[in-house]
Design a protein around this motif. Structure first.
Motif, short mmCIF file in Angstrom:
data_model
loop_
_atom_site.label_atom_id
_atom_site.label_comp_id
_atom_site.label_asym_id
_atom_site.label_seq_id
_atom_site.Cartn_x
_atom_site.Cartn_y
_atom_site.Cartn_z
N CYS A 43 0.86 -1.42 -0.01
CA CYS A 43 -0.05 0.22 0.13
C CYS A 43 0.82 1.16 -0.25
CB CYS A 43 -1.08 -0.09 1.15
SG CYS A 43 -2.14 -1.19 1.08
N THR A 46 0.35 5.29 -3.31
CA THR A 46 -0.84 6.28 -3.21
C THR A 46 -1.32 7.01 -4.33
OG1 THR A 46 0.25 8.05 -2.37
CG2 THR A 46 -0.46 6.51 -0.62
N GLN A 47 -2.63 7.38 -4.51
CA GLN A 47 -3.21 8.05 -5.50
C GLN A 47 -2.73 9.27 -5.49
OE1 GLN A 47 -7.57 7.59 -6.27
NE2 GLN A 47 -7.16 8.86 -8.03
N GLU A 87 -10.98 5.91 -14.23
CA GLU A 87 -10.38 6.60 -12.90
C GLU A 87 -10.89 5.64 -11.81
OE1 GLU A 87 -14.13 9.08 -14.59
OE2 GLU A 87 -12.07 8.33 -15.34
N ASP A 88 -12.01 4.69 -11.91
CA ASP A 88 -12.29 4.10 -11.16
C ASP A 88 -11.72 2.68 -10.80
OD1 ASP A 88 -14.48 5.67 -10.70
OD2 ASP A 88 -15.98 4.69 -12.03
N HIS A 89 -10.53 2.57 -11.62
CA HIS A 89 -9.95 1.13 -11.52
C HIS A 89 -8.29 1.61 -11.36
CE1 HIS A 89 -13.51 0.15 -14.38
NE2 HIS A 89 -13.49 -0.74 -13.35
N PHE A 91 -4.60 3.95 -11.08
CA PHE A 91 -3.94 5.31 -10.99
C PHE A 91 -2.27 5.21 -11.03
CE2 PHE A 91 -4.58 3.41 -6.66
CZ PHE A 91 -3.45 3.62 -6.12
N LYS A 167 -7.53 0.32 -7.69
CA LYS A 167 -8.40 0.42 -6.66
C LYS A 167 -9.19 -0.75 -6.09
CE LYS A 167 -9.16 5.48 -8.15
NZ LYS A 167 -10.00 6.34 -8.49
N SER A 168 -9.48 -1.76 -6.79
CA SER A 168 -10.20 -2.74 -6.48
C SER A 168 -9.02 -4.11 -5.96
CB SER A 168 -11.03 -3.33 -7.51
OG SER A 168 -9.99 -3.89 -8.89
#
Length: 208
Positions: A43, A46-47, A87-89, A91, A167-168
């Motif tokens: 992690c 980061t975005q 943008e939902d998947h 970065f 993101k997923s």
């Protein structure tokens, strides 16, 4: 008093065996701890990708091509990354040090090629490893590389330094495109003779 002493000796010598339930709990704790450590390491990304705004250059506002996800604009003073899709998947986060060093290299060529206003463009297709999300391959879409071979190499090398997050937690999309545009402005202080000499050197470089 004898029993406790005997028990301590058995534990010290390795004779003592914890109950099965205790073993399972111990293994469970170790597994969870290991998972948390791995997750923490994964992690670090980061975005930080930004999306086009009203104040951005028109280059970022054009309709994206099919599978195009990122755009990068390079000028003498700036290196700008924007995300234009997915943008939902996914970065992106380039290494700040790599970005600084790469921009320094682009600026060196700005000084060599500033005999005229110049725009170098490239559309690259990226393939990611489905397990790690790391870049496996980068090629120019349709084999159409920039006209200057130096720009072709520099775009590709710059992109290879990128890392991507999801993101997923699933590598999606696995393939996408990144568009580059590198703008070089003519030096207004160059004499016609100096401009011609730089142009001659540029043309000779393209033949080597």
């Amino acid at each position: 008093m004898t029993a406790p002493t005997s028990s301590l000796i058995m534990v010290k010598r390795g004779y003592f065996k914890p109950p099965i339930r205790g073993k399972l709990q111990m293994y469970k704790t170790l597994i969870i701890s290991g998972f948390l450590l791995v997750s923490a390491g994964a992690c670090n990304l980061t975005q930080e990708t930004r999306f086009p705004t009203a104040a951005d250059d028109e280059f970022f506002k054009e309709k994206p091509a099919e599978d195009e996800v990122f755009r990068i604009l390079i000028t003498e003073d700036e290196y700008i990354l924007r995300q234009v899709a997915e943008e939902d998947h996914i970065f992106a986060r380039p290494s700040p040090l790599a970005r600084k060093e790469n921009h320094k290299l682009f600026r060196e060529y700005d000084e060599k090629w500033d005999f005229m206003d110049f725009t170098h463009q490239g559309l690259l297709r990226v393939k990611l490893n489905p397990q790690t999300g790391m870049i496996e391959n980068v090629d120019y879409e349709g084999g159409k590389a920039p006209r200057a071979w130096q720009a072709s190499i520099m775009f590709r090398d710059d992109l290879m330094r990128y890392e991507f997050g999801f993101k997923s937690g699933i590598v999606q999309p696995r393939e996408f495109k990144v568009r580059y545009e590198w703008r070089i402005k003519k030096d207004p202080d160059l004499t016609p003779e100096e401009a011609r000499e730089k142009a001659r050197e540029f043309l000779l470089d393209q033949k080597t």
